[in-house]
Design a protein around this motif. Structure first.
Motif, short mmCIF file in Angstrom:
data_model
loop_
_atom_site.label_atom_id
_atom_site.label_comp_id
_atom_site.label_asym_id
_atom_site.label_seq_id
_atom_site.Cartn_x
_atom_site.Cartn_y
_atom_site.Cartn_z
N GLY A 1 0.77 -1.23 0.00
CA GLY A 1 0.00 0.00 0.00
C GLY A 1 0.80 1.28 0.00
N GLY A 2 0.18 2.30 -0.60
CA GLY A 2 0.79 3.63 -0.68
C GLY A 2 0.96 4.24 0.71
N THR A 3 0.04 3.92 1.60
CA THR A 3 0.11 4.46 2.96
C THR A 3 1.42 4.03 3.62
OG1 THR A 3 -2.29 4.36 3.10
CG2 THR A 3 -1.09 4.36 5.19
N LEU A 4 1.71 2.76 3.50
CA LEU A 4 2.93 2.22 4.10
C LEU A 4 4.18 2.73 3.36
CD1 LEU A 4 3.77 0.37 6.32
CD2 LEU A 4 3.49 -1.57 4.80
N ALA A 5 4.07 2.86 2.05
CA ALA A 5 5.22 3.35 1.27
C ALA A 5 5.54 4.79 1.65
CB ALA A 5 4.90 3.25 -0.23
N ASN A 6 4.52 5.61 1.84
CA ASN A 6 4.78 7.00 2.23
C ASN A 6 5.42 7.08 3.61
OD1 ASN A 6 3.89 8.32 -0.12
ND2 ASN A 6 1.76 8.23 0.53
N LEU A 7 4.93 6.28 4.54
CA LEU A 7 5.54 6.25 5.88
C LEU A 7 7.01 5.81 5.78
CD1 LEU A 7 5.55 6.24 9.01
CD2 LEU A 7 4.56 3.95 8.92
N TYR B 1 -4.66 11.85 3.17
CA TYR B 1 -4.58 11.89 4.64
C TYR B 1 -3.51 10.97 5.21
CZ TYR B 1 -7.22 7.49 4.90
OH TYR B 1 -7.60 6.18 4.79
N CYS B 2 -3.05 10.01 4.42
CA CYS B 2 -2.07 9.06 4.96
C CYS B 2 -0.73 9.74 5.26
CB CYS B 2 -1.89 7.86 4.03
SG CYS B 2 -1.04 8.22 2.51
N VAL C 1 7.89 11.98 -3.74
CA VAL C 1 6.70 12.11 -4.59
C VAL C 1 5.68 11.05 -4.17
CG1 VAL C 1 5.80 11.94 -6.94
CG2 VAL C 1 8.03 13.03 -6.54
N ASP C 2 4.52 11.54 -3.69
CA ASP C 2 3.43 10.60 -3.43
C ASP C 2 2.70 10.39 -4.77
OD1 ASP C 2 1.29 9.10 -2.78
OD2 ASP C 2 0.41 10.50 -1.33
N ASP D 1 14.01 12.05 -4.41
CA ASP D 1 14.78 11.11 -3.59
C ASP D 1 14.01 9.80 -3.44
OD1 ASP D 1 17.13 12.69 -2.67
OD2 ASP D 1 15.53 14.03 -1.97
N SER D 2 12.68 9.92 -3.40
CA SER D 2 11.86 8.70 -3.28
C SER D 2 10.52 8.93 -3.97
CB SER D 2 11.65 8.34 -1.80
OG SER D 2 11.13 9.44 -1.10
N VAL D 3 9.97 7.83 -4.47
CA VAL D 3 8.69 7.88 -5.20
C VAL D 3 7.85 6.67 -4.78
CG1 VAL D 3 7.60 7.72 -7.49
CG2 VAL D 3 9.78 8.92 -7.26
N ALA D 4 6.61 6.92 -4.40
CA ALA D 4 5.68 5.81 -4.12
C ALA D 4 4.71 5.66 -5.28
CB ALA D 4 4.90 6.10 -2.83
N MET D 5 4.50 4.44 -5.73
CA MET D 5 3.55 4.20 -6.84
C MET D 5 2.76 2.91 -6.58
SD MET D 5 4.26 3.52 -10.89
CE MET D 5 4.79 1.83 -10.65
#
Ligand SMILES: Cc1ncc(COP(=O)(O)O)c(C=O)c1O
Length: 484
Positions: free
Chosen positions: A160-166, A200-201, A280-281, A305-309
């Motif tokens: 999940g994107g939520t976990l990737a962003n964290l 919101y994540c 980048v979210d 530096d980091s990208v979540a997809m």
């Protein structure tokens, strides 16, 4: 004598490990799911979402639990269980589905998912993912490089994107905050700069990291929902004056409610000038990187530096399946530099022990589907899928613009489109559609007003389905079915 004879007890575990029962139930299920798919795609039912109030559904499922446990011998669940689940679930494969941002899965991936469920290699360490760990390393390296993150880039897959962003923020903290935050906690209260339109994540991740509400500095956006560059500078100055240590700036690619992309080029140079981590979210919209026609709004992503997809949004992969990509592959280890004696022998960077870089310990064998598609099709399958989905939103926008009673929030940059019927109670209108169907769409609040919202996730949605949806909404608005 057999090591494990099968006792004549219906509930005994050994009844459920037999190859025959496995083969038989699989065969039945393939038939059942293929029929479901055909019915869904052909719209052979009243509504995409079979509507009934939550309490009614709970009563139904509770009542089933009150019945005797009387499964047939050799059956793990009751015969009609799957039938009911299919009948009561939201039918994403119906071309009239245009609701939340969840992939309408490429059907064959169900079989890969089933296969990896059977294998159940836990992925935390090399020995528990001898095929799927190197597959993950190979495919995430290629994808990170495809995004332009450079030859030192790589990534991980997670749920999940939520976990990737964290996870990205944990890496950012370790790289940018004063001291060793992983070991000693943050020396000063940290914060991140993020659009007021962010999912919101992000705020949740910040609070999980212990920075409280103040840790998310919400930057004002322009009327098109992009971060306002002037507000960005002001927010940094104000937060710093208040004693916050800003460690990162986060760009939306794209926003959840309207599908708007931040100016990533501008954010990248802002991050560079101020020595911030640039994340980048792209949970939803980074998928557009695969499309020649639709990748323009992602310009500047190569400096992140980091990208979540998420693969489980526009890319047709069943949920959850997310990639977190780092420009500098060793940043991934910074997020979690923890000893776990029973798992690892040292704190070295070992790509093959994946849990050195993931929040999760055990995780599904996510790489198999991603690798499979990338190996067989490169970017081409995803390109055609993304192009079709974005085209559906553009087609809807054109249809809306041609009808004077309708208002479009903005030209879609992605597969998301927001619109409303002028003079109508759009919240009630959406509810009427939810209850009576047949289409499934959602709503959002923009500038304190309710707008209808479609995310076109189903490539089988035809122009006629889009016209039909608008006509149905007009019909509902005029009928007694709409309750203010
Ligand atoms: C921009 C954005 N970020 C993050 C998320 C959360 O992703 P997930 O549902 O995969 O946890 C979403 C979900 O819609 C999103 O739109």
């Amino acid at each position: 004598m057999k090591a494990c004879s099968k006792p004549n007890i219906p509930h005994h575990w050994s009844n459920f490990y037999t190859v025959d029962a496995f083969r038989r139930s699989g065969g039945e299920m393939v038939e059942q799911l293929a029929n479901y798919l055909a019915e869904s795609q052909d719209k052979h039912h009243d509504q995409v979402l079979p509507f009934s109030p939550p309490e009614e559904r709970l009563t139904y499922w509770k009542s089933r639990l009150e019945n005797e446990s009387d499964a047939e011998p050799g059956r793990l669940w009751k015969e009609n269980l799957l039938e009911e689940v299919l009948a009561q679930s939201n039918r994403l494969h119906d071309p009239r589905y245009a609701g939340h941002q969840v992939a309408v899965p490429l059907p064959q991936l169900s079989w890969l998912q089933a296969a990896t469920a059977l294998l159940n290699n836990g992925m935390a360490i090399d020995e528990m993912g001898p095929a799927s760990s190197p597959m993950e390393e190979a495919v995430t390296q290629e994808l990170a490089q495809f995004m332009g993150l450079g030859s030192g880039a790589s990534g991980i897959l997670c749920h999940g994107g939520t976990l990737a962003n964290l996870t990205a923020l944990l890496a950012a903290r370790q790289r940018k905050a004063i001291g060793n935050a992983w070991k000693d906690g943050s020396a000063r209260p940290c914060a991140v700069l993020v659009s007021e339109q962010a999912h919101y994540c992000v705020d949740r991740a910040v609070r999980v990291m212990g920075w409280g509400a103040a840790g998310t500095v919400k930057v004002r956006t322009l009327s098109n929902h992009q971060i306002d560059p002037e507000a960005l500078r002001e927010s940094l100055a104000e937060a710093t004056a208040q004693g916050l240590e800003i460690i990162a700036v986060i760009g939306n690619a794209c926003t959840t409610s309207t599908g708007t992309f931040d100016d990533l080029e501008m954010l990248a140079s802002f991050a560079q000038q101020n020595d911030l981590w640039f994340h980048v979210d792209g949970a939803h919209g980074v998928a557009q990187i695969f499309s020649e026609r639709n990748k323009a709004p992602l310009k500047g992503i190569e400096k992140a530096d980091s990208v979540a997809m998420d693969f489980h949004k526009m890319l047709g992969v069943p949920a959850l399946c997310t990639g977190l990509f780092y420009r500098n592959s060793s940043d991934a280890y910074a997020a979690f530099s923890q000893e776990a004696a029973y798992l690892y022998e040292n704190e070295q960077e070992e790509w093959w022990n994946l849990s050195k870089r993931t929040f999760e310990c055990t995780k599904r064998m996510l790489s198999v589907a991603v690798f499979g598609i990338w190996e067989a099709h490169g970017n081409k399958l995803w390109e055609s899928l993304v192009d079709r989905l974005v085209d559906r939103a553009q087609t809807a926008a054109r249809a809306i613009a041609q009808r004077p009673q309708w208002e479009l929030f903005a030209q879609p940059q992605s597969n998301i489109v927001c619109f409303r019927l002028k003079g109508a109670d759009n919240a009630a209108l959406r509810h009427a559609m939810l209850e009576h169907g047949p289409h499934y769409i959602v709503k959002t609040v923009l500038n304190d007003e309710t707008w209808l919202r479609c995310t076109f996730q189903n490539p089988l949605t035809e122009d006629g389905d889009i016209e039909g949806m608008l006509a149905r909404l007009e019909e509902l608005a005029e009928s007694a079915l709409i309750q203010p």
